[in-house]
Design an enzyme around this catalytic site. Structure first.
Site, PDB file in Angstrom:
ATOM      1  CG  ASP A  52      -1.637   1.269   1.466  1.00 37.96           C
ATOM      2  OD1 ASP A  52      -2.391   1.657   0.560  1.00 37.96           O
ATOM      3  OD2 ASP A  52      -1.445   1.903   2.525  1.00 37.96           O
TER       4      ASP A  52
ATOM      5  CG  ASP B 166      -1.355   7.863   0.174  1.00 33.68           C
ATOM      6  OD1 ASP B 166      -0.847   8.981   0.271  1.00 33.68           O
ATOM      7  OD2 ASP B 166      -1.668   7.340  -0.920  1.00 33.68           O
TER       8      ASP B 166
ATOM      9  CG  ASP C 283      -2.308   2.693   6.280  1.00 35.11           C
ATOM     10  OD1 ASP C 283      -2.252   2.426   5.062  1.00 35.11           O
ATOM     11  OD2 ASP C 283      -2.864   3.712   6.741  1.00 35.11           O
TER      12      ASP C 283
HETATM   13 MG   LIG Z   1      -2.862   3.315   3.256  1.00 36.27          MG
END
Ligand SMILES: [Mg+2]
Length: 255
Positions: free
Chosen positions: A23, A25, A198
């Site tokens: 991932d 960001d 995240d």
């Molecule tokens: Mg992310």
């Protein structure tokens, strides 16, 4: 952060037979106030390139951003990529999606709404619309209500909730589906999948790699995650990636 509340172990260093999915960001990059405001460290681009080569190409970015935006952020690198939470894929041939014409009306209404909440913003991603309230917490409830009511005008669309963001997007695609598709192709085929992410939207990816006995890595701490491993923050991800890039490139150099 000094301790991981989820008490998950850090991932081991990558092996030559892994396929790595990152991932972007909140995982590779620290969050900024706006999606355009993120900083991409120059070392990170070099390390990603090194690791991509060491894995014979089996490294992909898996993001809610458009693939065009990922290319701009990580230029001159053009990595295999999954964009828009799975709607865009570069690797296997991807099905094209055209936005329904009602989306333009919803976009205009969303812009009118966020204008009332300084700091809130609308992100036009072509086929999806993201509503952000990171800088305007009071906008969370009205943006939720707006997104729910907008679904009435957008058949086939659903809501994707992220951290301080809600997104209107076509149903039936997620990061897990896209990871599964990429694992059937080219240099990804037959490798152990490892996904690092995240957000809530990354849980589909964690479920997919767990089902394949791969390794799922949560960045930060969050209740209810399916991840089996964790790293504290994007800086820890970048350090892990750097160590892996040099270790694997070194192995490749002597064999
Ligand atoms: Mg992310």
């Amino acid at each position: 952060m000094s301790a991981d509340p989820n008490r998950l172990p850090p991932p081991p260093l990558p092996q030559a037979g892994w396929a790595l999915f990152f991932d972007v960001d909140g995982t590779l990059l620290d969050f900024a106030h706006t999606p355009e405001g993120v900083h991409v460290p120059g070392d990170l681009v070099d390390d990603l390139q090194r690791l991509h080569e060491a894995l014979d190409g089996a490294l992909a970015l898996v993001s809610g951003r458009r693939i065009e935006d990922l290319d701009a952020l990580f230029a001159p690198l053009q990595l295999p990529a999954i964009g828009l939470h799975g709607l865009q894929r570069r690797g296997p041939p991807g099905a094209g999606h055209a936005p329904p014409h009602e989306l333009a009306t919803v976009l205009a209404a969303a812009r009118d709404l966020v204008a009332k909440y300084p700091g809130a913003l609308v992100e036009d991603k072509g086929i999806t619309i993201a509503l952000h309230w990171r800088n305007a917490p009071v906008a969370e409830e009205p943006l939720h209500e707006f997104a729910n009511s907008a679904l009435i005008d957008l058949p086939g669309y659903g809501l994707q909730l992220g951290r301080d963001v809600i997104e209107l997007r076509p149903d039936g695609h997620d990061k897990g589906d896209a990871i599964a598709a990429l694992l059937d192709t080219g240099s990804f085929h037959g490798r152990l999948p490892v996904f690092i992410g995240d957000d809530f939207t990354d849980e589909h990816g964690f479920d997919e790699v767990n089902a394949r006995h791969g390794i799922s890595v949560l960045v930060g701490a969050r209740a209810g995650s399916a991840a089996t491993h964790a790293l504290h923050d994007p800086a820890a991800v970048r350090a892990w990636l750097r160590e892996a890039a040099f270790a694997l490139a070194g192995e490749a150099a002597v064999t």
